[in-house]
Design a protein around this motif. Sequence first.
Motif, PDB file in Angstrom:
ATOM      1  N   UNK A 175     -22.007 -29.126   2.569  1.00 33.62           N
ATOM      2  CA  UNK A 175     -21.681 -30.509   2.889  1.00 33.62           C
ATOM      3  C   UNK A 175     -20.711 -31.104   1.869  1.00 33.62           C
ATOM      4  N   UNK A 176     -20.894 -30.788   0.599  1.00 32.99           N
ATOM      5  CA  UNK A 176     -19.978 -31.275  -0.428  1.00 32.99           C
ATOM      6  C   UNK A 176     -18.567 -30.748  -0.178  1.00 32.99           C
ATOM      7  N   UNK A 177     -18.488 -29.495   0.261  1.00 40.69           N
ATOM      8  CA  UNK A 177     -17.173 -28.898   0.499  1.00 40.69           C
ATOM      9  C   UNK A 177     -16.517 -29.457   1.758  1.00 40.69           C
ATOM     10  N   UNK A 178     -17.262 -29.535   2.845  1.00 39.46           N
ATOM     11  CA  UNK A 178     -16.665 -29.921   4.125  1.00 39.46           C
ATOM     12  C   UNK A 178     -16.553 -31.430   4.314  1.00 39.46           C
ATOM     13  N   UNK A 179     -17.484 -32.185   3.759  1.00 34.86           N
ATOM     14  CA  UNK A 179     -17.464 -33.642   3.933  1.00 34.86           C
ATOM     15  C   UNK A 179     -16.719 -34.330   2.791  1.00 34.86           C
ATOM     16  N   UNK A 229     -14.932 -32.727   0.336  1.00 36.75           N
ATOM     17  CA  UNK A 229     -13.761 -32.012  -0.160  1.00 36.75           C
ATOM     18  C   UNK A 229     -13.917 -31.547  -1.590  1.00 36.75           C
ATOM     19  N   UNK A 230     -15.166 -31.300  -2.011  1.00 39.62           N
ATOM     20  CA  UNK A 230     -15.448 -30.906  -3.392  1.00 39.62           C
ATOM     21  C   UNK A 230     -15.705 -29.399  -3.450  1.00 39.62           C
ATOM     22  N   UNK A 231     -14.754 -28.683  -4.033  1.00 41.92           N
ATOM     23  CA  UNK A 231     -14.829 -27.237  -4.138  1.00 41.92           C
ATOM     24  C   UNK A 231     -14.931 -26.830  -5.609  1.00 41.92           C
ATOM     25  N   UNK A 232     -15.024 -25.533  -5.847  1.00 42.36           N
ATOM     26  CA  UNK A 232     -15.066 -25.077  -7.238  1.00 42.36           C
ATOM     27  C   UNK A 232     -14.457 -23.696  -7.384  1.00 42.36           C
ATOM     28  N   UNK A 233     -14.036 -23.407  -8.608  1.00 45.91           N
ATOM     29  CA  UNK A 233     -13.552 -22.081  -8.982  1.00 45.91           C
ATOM     30  C   UNK A 233     -14.349 -21.613 -10.192  1.00 45.91           C
ATOM     31  N   UNK A 234     -14.504 -20.303 -10.312  1.00 41.56           N
ATOM     32  CA  UNK A 234     -15.298 -19.739 -11.400  1.00 41.56           C
ATOM     33  C   UNK A 234     -14.420 -18.824 -12.248  1.00 41.56           C
ATOM     34  N   UNK A 235     -14.396 -19.084 -13.544  1.00 41.40           N
ATOM     35  CA  UNK A 235     -13.722 -18.223 -14.501  1.00 41.40           C
ATOM     36  C   UNK A 235     -14.774 -17.387 -15.231  1.00 41.40           C
ATOM     37  N   UNK A 236     -14.487 -16.131 -15.482  1.00 43.01           N
ATOM     38  CA  UNK A 236     -15.381 -15.298 -16.290  1.00 43.01           C
ATOM     39  C   UNK A 236     -16.559 -14.708 -15.550  1.00 43.01           C
ATOM     40  N   UNK A 258     -23.191 -41.519 -10.337  1.00 39.47           N
ATOM     41  CA  UNK A 258     -22.097 -42.039  -9.528  1.00 39.47           C
ATOM     42  C   UNK A 258     -22.329 -41.754  -8.054  1.00 39.47           C
ATOM     43  N   UNK A 259     -22.082 -42.748  -7.239  1.00 40.30           N
ATOM     44  CA  UNK A 259     -22.174 -42.574  -5.789  1.00 40.30           C
ATOM     45  C   UNK A 259     -20.966 -41.814  -5.248  1.00 40.30           C
ATOM     46  N   UNK A 260     -19.800 -42.059  -5.836  1.00 44.17           N
ATOM     47  CA  UNK A 260     -18.560 -41.473  -5.348  1.00 44.17           C
ATOM     48  C   UNK A 260     -18.432 -40.022  -5.807  1.00 44.17           C
ATOM     49  N   UNK A 261     -18.063 -39.165  -4.864  1.00 44.59           N
ATOM     50  CA  UNK A 261     -17.770 -37.760  -5.137  1.00 44.59           C
ATOM     51  C   UNK A 261     -16.309 -37.539  -4.771  1.00 44.59           C
TER      52      UNK A 261
END
Length: 242
Positions: free
Chosen positions: A49-53, A55-62, A192-195
């Motif tokens: 839901x965070x990703x599709x609604x 637009x919050x994605x992530x990348x992993x280093x290491x 925070x409410x805002x993402x």
Amino acid sequence: MAGLRSLIYMLLQAIITPPYALFTLMCFALPPHSRYQVTYGWTRLMLFMLRTICGLRYEVLGRENIPDQPSIILSKHQSAWETLALQQIFPPQVWVLKKELLRIPFFGWGLAMTSPIAIDRSAGKAALEQIVEQGRERLQQNFWIVVFPEGTRIPPGKKGKYRIGGAWLAVHTGALVVPVAHNAGEFWGRNSFIKYPGTITLSIGHPIHPDGIEAGELMAQAEAWIEAETARISRPSHRPIE
């Protein structure tokens, strides 16, 4: 737009969490790892839901630094995001947390089903003994252990006091320590409410072996890497503005 997306996410979370928590409680008779997979289903849904609604994605280093044995994760704590994402990035895990969290309706009830190490932080040395006793048991059950050494969410650019519990556990069990840094607070701040949409960076450091060093020195090594790496990957000027 970020505010509307965040509202939709919050409403869906409020609708989904109570029935899912009740379903989780019905699985109390299952073995610990099976219960974990049930509760992890809620986590996967929230991250989706965070990703599709939002637009919050992530990348992993290491990723190559993740050991092939149960270890202790010492992570920076800026947001609610890492409590979700660490479950997707690392093997099955339990958390060292305040026992008060287990009293939160629905969320806390589901959390209790993940076999956490719930401690009374005011108990001093007794709390450390509890961490070691229960931590050794969880490691033997093939669980990783997540510790947020700062104890609470700290805003980006700030540093909390690092508590010794995770390092103490490593020294007394021989488990590797895996330091983790990230910049999640720049997108989803404390309370925070805002993402904000964007890509969070999470970085995994080289494991630290506890042999031959004191808990304080081990924690100092982990703290130095986490803070330096958090500063390196920090990009507050890149945070999207609504």
